[in-house]
Design a protein around this motif. Sequence first.
Motif, PDB file in Angstrom:
ATOM      1  N   GLY A   2    -113.638 -43.331  84.635  1.00  0.00           N
ATOM      2  CA  GLY A   2    -113.310 -43.081  83.239  1.00  0.00           C
ATOM      3  C   GLY A   2    -111.830 -43.247  82.958  1.00  0.00           C
ATOM      4  N   VAL A   3    -110.996 -42.750  83.862  1.00  0.00           N
ATOM      5  CA  VAL A   3    -109.547 -42.888  83.702  1.00  0.00           C
ATOM      6  C   VAL A   3    -109.147 -44.355  83.657  1.00  0.00           C
ATOM      7  N   VAL A   4    -109.683 -45.145  84.571  1.00  0.00           N
ATOM      8  CA  VAL A   4    -109.330 -46.566  84.633  1.00  0.00           C
ATOM      9  C   VAL A   4    -109.778 -47.288  83.365  1.00  0.00           C
ATOM     10  N   ILE A   5    -111.030 -47.072  82.967  1.00  0.00           N
ATOM     11  CA  ILE A   5    -111.572 -47.787  81.808  1.00  0.00           C
ATOM     12  C   ILE A   5    -110.820 -47.420  80.528  1.00  0.00           C
ATOM     13  N   LEU A   6    -110.630 -46.130  80.287  1.00  0.00           N
ATOM     14  CA  LEU A   6    -109.981 -45.707  79.042  1.00  0.00           C
ATOM     15  C   LEU A   6    -108.510 -46.093  79.003  1.00  0.00           C
ATOM     16  N   THR A   7    -107.840 -46.007  80.139  1.00  0.00           N
ATOM     17  CA  THR A   7    -106.425 -46.376  80.181  1.00  0.00           C
ATOM     18  C   THR A   7    -106.237 -47.853  79.878  1.00  0.00           C
ATOM     19  N   VAL A   8    -107.014 -48.694  80.555  1.00  0.00           N
ATOM     20  CA  VAL A   8    -106.894 -50.136  80.333  1.00  0.00           C
ATOM     21  C   VAL A   8    -107.351 -50.501  78.926  1.00  0.00           C
ATOM     22  N   ALA A   9    -108.411 -49.842  78.442  1.00  0.00           N
ATOM     23  CA  ALA A   9    -108.926 -50.155  77.100  1.00  0.00           C
ATOM     24  C   ALA A   9    -107.876 -49.873  76.029  1.00  0.00           C
ATOM     25  N   LEU A  10    -107.149 -48.760  76.154  1.00  0.00           N
ATOM     26  CA  LEU A  10    -106.120 -48.467  75.160  1.00  0.00           C
ATOM     27  C   LEU A  10    -104.980 -49.472  75.243  1.00  0.00           C
ATOM     28  N   SER A  11    -104.606 -49.863  76.442  1.00  0.00           N
ATOM     29  CA  SER A  11    -103.550 -50.870  76.587  1.00  0.00           C
ATOM     30  C   SER A  11    -103.977 -52.195  75.972  1.00  0.00           C
ATOM     31  N   LYS A  30     -93.487 -51.281  78.710  1.00  0.00           N
ATOM     32  CA  LYS A  30     -93.899 -49.996  78.159  1.00  0.00           C
ATOM     33  C   LYS A  30     -95.127 -50.158  77.267  1.00  0.00           C
ATOM     34  N   LEU A  31     -95.174 -51.241  76.489  1.00  0.00           N
ATOM     35  CA  LEU A  31     -96.354 -51.506  75.661  1.00  0.00           C
ATOM     36  C   LEU A  31     -97.583 -51.726  76.531  1.00  0.00           C
ATOM     37  N   ALA A  32     -97.408 -52.471  77.613  1.00  0.00           N
ATOM     38  CA  ALA A  32     -98.540 -52.747  78.504  1.00  0.00           C
ATOM     39  C   ALA A  32     -99.077 -51.469  79.133  1.00  0.00           C
ATOM     40  N   LEU A  33     -98.204 -50.494  79.329  1.00  0.00           N
ATOM     41  CA  LEU A  33     -98.606 -49.237  79.974  1.00  0.00           C
ATOM     42  C   LEU A  33     -98.959 -48.147  78.973  1.00  0.00           C
TER      43      LEU A  33
END
Length: 234
Positions: A2-11, A30-33
């Motif tokens: 969940g952490v991986v999916i949501l983090t990448v999805a927001l980026s 910073k935008l990418a992260l």
Amino acid sequence: IGVVILTVALSVAVAAATHQSSGGGQDPTKLALAGIDLGQAIVAALAVLAISEEYGTGMIRVTLTAMPRRLVIFVAKAVNVAGLTLVAGVLAVVGCLVAGRLMLPAAGLDPAHGYALVSITNSLTLRAAAGSVLYLVLIALLSLGVATAVRDTAVSIGAVLALLYLPPILAETVTDPLRRHIQQIAPMTSGLAIQATTNLRSLPIGPWAGLGVLAAWAGGALLVGGFLLRIRDA
């Protein structure tokens, strides 16, 4: 996961919504992260559950009967939480950087507009990436310490999220120098300074110093949580 999916999805969402017509105003790394802003909430919730669920179900009594050395239990939980967060953080940060590398040039953040491409071979980007992983690990440890002290799942999650997200909002309602002081001591704003790769002199606190402030928050929470775990009845 969940952490991986949501983090990448927001980026990905941030990159898709970004458009820059001239250079100099944005920090591509910073935008990418940017997904870390959301991913940390999931990390915090999972770290809280690592111990608060045992109190909620009463299983903590079984745990303490099987292993009476409470600090050993606490350290073991901290190591497990930190280890899992480290793995998830590496995957999430890599996914964010790949998304930024692929999507931000189409948004105008490319060499033609005065921006370097997001690249892990850049020392500042590498520092931001490694620091973001450490940031998530420290958020997990901070959350574990708070949950150990509070014991209640909902209250612990609420307390951690308030500690992370309320100070940045408060800082926007006041003026300098108070705003700068809040940004320097708040765990989220100070810790995320590690992601900056441009305009470093304008930051309220340096990248590594900011991560050090978050480490102090996490260490303090662990000390309080471990102390209360040792002296209180289950």
